[in-house]
Design a protein around this motif. Sequence first.
Motif, short mmCIF file in Angstrom:
data_model
loop_
_atom_site.label_atom_id
_atom_site.label_comp_id
_atom_site.label_asym_id
_atom_site.label_seq_id
_atom_site.Cartn_x
_atom_site.Cartn_y
_atom_site.Cartn_z
N LEU A 1 5.38 14.96 -4.63
CA LEU A 1 5.01 14.45 -3.32
C LEU A 1 3.75 15.10 -2.76
O LEU A 1 3.21 14.66 -1.75
CB LEU A 1 6.17 14.67 -2.33
CG LEU A 1 7.41 13.79 -2.55
CD1 LEU A 1 8.54 14.25 -1.63
CD2 LEU A 1 7.09 12.33 -2.30
N GLN A 2 3.25 16.15 -3.44
CA GLN A 2 2.09 16.88 -2.94
C GLN A 2 0.78 16.16 -3.19
O GLN A 2 -0.24 16.51 -2.60
CB GLN A 2 2.05 18.27 -3.58
CG GLN A 2 3.19 19.18 -3.15
CD GLN A 2 3.16 20.51 -3.89
OE1 GLN A 2 2.23 20.80 -4.64
NE2 GLN A 2 4.19 21.32 -3.69
N GLY B 1 10.68 2.06 3.64
CA GLY B 1 10.63 0.92 4.54
C GLY B 1 10.37 -0.40 3.86
O GLY B 1 10.29 -1.44 4.51
N LYS B 2 10.18 -0.37 2.52
CA LYS B 2 9.94 -1.60 1.77
C LYS B 2 11.08 -1.78 0.78
O LYS B 2 11.10 -1.16 -0.29
CB LYS B 2 8.61 -1.56 1.03
CG LYS B 2 7.42 -1.27 1.93
CD LYS B 2 7.14 -2.44 2.87
CE LYS B 2 5.90 -2.17 3.71
NZ LYS B 2 5.64 -3.27 4.67
N PRO B 3 12.08 -2.59 1.11
CA PRO B 3 13.21 -2.75 0.20
C PRO B 3 12.80 -3.45 -1.09
O PRO B 3 12.02 -4.40 -1.08
CB PRO B 3 14.19 -3.62 1.01
CG PRO B 3 13.32 -4.37 1.97
CD PRO B 3 12.18 -3.44 2.30
N SER C 1 6.50 12.18 3.49
CA SER C 1 7.68 11.62 4.14
C SER C 1 7.73 10.09 4.04
O SER C 1 8.74 9.48 4.38
CB SER C 1 7.70 12.04 5.62
OG SER C 1 6.56 11.53 6.30
N ALA C 2 6.62 9.48 3.60
CA ALA C 2 6.56 8.02 3.51
C ALA C 2 6.93 7.51 2.12
O ALA C 2 6.79 6.33 1.85
CB ALA C 2 5.16 7.54 3.89
N ASN D 1 0.84 -1.19 0.00
CA ASN D 1 0.00 0.00 0.00
C ASN D 1 0.87 1.25 0.00
O ASN D 1 1.91 1.30 0.67
CB ASN D 1 -0.92 0.02 1.23
CG ASN D 1 -1.94 -1.10 1.19
OD1 ASN D 1 -2.38 -1.50 0.11
ND2 ASN D 1 -2.31 -1.61 2.35
N PHE D 2 0.43 2.25 -0.74
CA PHE D 2 1.16 3.51 -0.82
C PHE D 2 0.48 4.54 0.09
O PHE D 2 -0.75 4.63 0.14
CB PHE D 2 1.18 4.03 -2.26
CG PHE D 2 2.17 3.34 -3.13
CD1 PHE D 2 3.37 3.95 -3.47
CD2 PHE D 2 1.93 2.06 -3.60
CE1 PHE D 2 4.29 3.30 -4.27
CE2 PHE D 2 2.84 1.40 -4.40
CZ PHE D 2 4.03 2.03 -4.74
#
Length: 800
Positions: A369-370, A416-418, A336-337, A330-331
């Motif tokens: 990113l907005q 956080g997801k390699p 920042s994520a 999930n995105f």
Amino acid sequence: MEEFTTVCLLLLIPSSVSCFQLSSSTIQTLNKGEYLSVENPQDVLLSPSGVFSAGFQSVGVNAYCFAVWFTRNPTLVWTANRDQPVNGKRSKLSLLKSGNLLLTDADELDVWASDTSSATSVELLLYDSGNLVLRETKGVVLWQSFDFPADTLLPHQQLTRFTKLVSSRSETNHSSGFYSVFFDNDNVLRLLYDGPEISSIYWPDPGRVSWQNGRSTYNGSRIAVLDSLGNFSSSDQFSFITSDYGAVLQRMLKIDSDGNVRVYSQESEGHEWYVSWQAILTPCSIHGICGANSLCSYDPGGSGRKCSCLPGFRRRNSSDWSLGCEPKHNFSCNPSASYFVRLPHVDFYGSDRQFTSNSTLEDCMNLNLQSCDYKAFQYKFSEDRGYFNCFPKTFLINGYVSPDFQAGVYLRLPRGKPFSMQESLQESSAECSNKTITIERGYVKAHENRNLKLMAWFAYNIGGFEILCILCVWCFLMRDRRRSQANECAQSYLPIGSGLKKYSYTELKKATKGFCQEIGRGSGGIVYRGELSDNRVVAIKKLSEASQGEEEFYAEVSNIGMLNHMNLIKMWGYCSEGKHRLLVYEFMENGSLAKNLESKSHALDFRTSFHIALGVARGLAYLHEECLEWILHCDVKPQNILLDSDYQPKVADFGLSKLLKRDDSDNSKFSRIRGTRGYMAPEWVFNMPITSKVDVYSYGIVVLEIMTGKNPMKGGDQDMNGSGREGRQHGLVGWVREKKSKASSKASWLQQIMHPMICGHLETKKMEILMEVALQCVEEDRDARPTMRQVVEMLQGSCN
């Protein structure tokens, strides 16, 4: 009317049709009352020399189509029921006594019909050309397969404005696929990808205009044909000869399941087919071939074309690349994520949300990113301009890898997801669906119980009258439905090459809650606020049937679909369903410029007004000078200028726009007057040649209206009345010029004409330049007006 009634009566009284089985293995003619059975392999029509055969062919498990094929090297060239195969038992093709050719399934369901009738004797024959012909014995042709091609064009078979070739779903699935070759409404032969969600033209090159592709739009005959020697010619001046041109061989032109058009030849009957010509040499330029969220790569000297999922994605279906890939995780919308991974030599055709020129990489990343809608962006250096441009991507479609493409794409991925680039880019062959078709529908077995038969016959006759009424009503409904489907089909092939999404009318009705929240209204239709299933807020324009016909609808969809500028409205999709025509735009929070000008508070101060004027000028300059084809808006006015949350202007409503060739020596010919009274240049009124200067004039009127607060259509002072050429001198333009000529100083005349809200924040130098530019734009002599590019340069110069 008579043929529908005949069909109904035949359905009601099947015992009146006397058919008998044919047993010859060399059938050359099917006459009235005869039929071909799916259960008898000998029931095959042969052409006189035996080159072609016609009969039932297996296309899956218990699935058969009535088809025409090459006899010695069985290759299908035509099918009657490619999307509705029949059962392997008790299905048959019958030539009824009414003269109608009817294909029925095992349960006596009518699957396909020629919809013909004749009072005289008729016969079905297969010619040596591969044409299956139903004709009267006197030679009058009632129906022929050459008029209803599937995916193949045989020598001397014409492709016309009324026909098209549609690919198969795959090499083993002969149902209709996503690709078609047809004559577009501009008389050009094109290839279209018409997928489940989006459609786009991919050949000839959609990034170039027709004349750059060597095509002509000036022949309305719309005919293309391949001859027996290997020469293909089309009315749009496209032609080619095959590599084996000159020899009389068996040939066929076919649109394959991979979206490419090829000519196949064989030296003699029974030999292998080989490719003697193909339309596209770079297979990855074919749209939709690998599906969404994937990349296409091509190794001409190695394994050929390959498909691979993007990093962070996996295949939706292991056997069908056209369905593309789906995210593994999930995105999050939190900036920042997310982070970006650069994919070199990668590009995605279409789906650019906007365009930002002279951008830094950091600014481009922050912009992307907005919004959750931005899935990636392209950061590309413009050699002509000398700086980098930023192209945000909303959909990752038509992706390809090419060493010749120097730029790359920055893909958005969750932190956080390699992801292993090596693992993600595992390549597989690009194949469409290879599923075979299984007919789940059963068939009725014969019973020997005579009492049961008698009861059934009695019940059948008792209800005969009611059934007759029901079937006749059904026939009328099916006739109207076919007409509606034909109209819908004709409207679905728009010249759109930008990957616009097709929406159903039901989707858009739900998005607008039944079209209840109106946010704008004009002569062309009503605009409603809507929210799509992905939570995007949009503006949905519902076109009125009376005010905008097919020409204007095609103009608006086609023109906006290929535009890409921050000061031009972005269209996300469209709906063309029966009589319903709707356009889906990005939503502008501050509405139209007209509404802001009519506001009592007049919240637009001078700085905002100046930037609106500059932004509109940039948008029009792009239309006039930076598009591949010359686009005139023809209806520049405050109602067609929309403002986003930051009051950034976007020119909208291209319903009256005119797209012309840059080298056309006769650009002055327009079919009718276009525009809105009060904003129209003198050229329209006095039947003078039309150029881009008509938009310049309208722009000047809009700037005067912004600065003065006076509507040129309503007047406002007693000395602003008048009509015609004399009225122009005493209208808004004449009033401003009169104030300027009588003023004692530059500052005084500006203060006399400016709206009070603007006067309070006056920047005299910029104001003077803006008004001088506006007055130049509204000169009676079009040669005295500047171009929109010159307007942009003058206004930008005032900012230095």
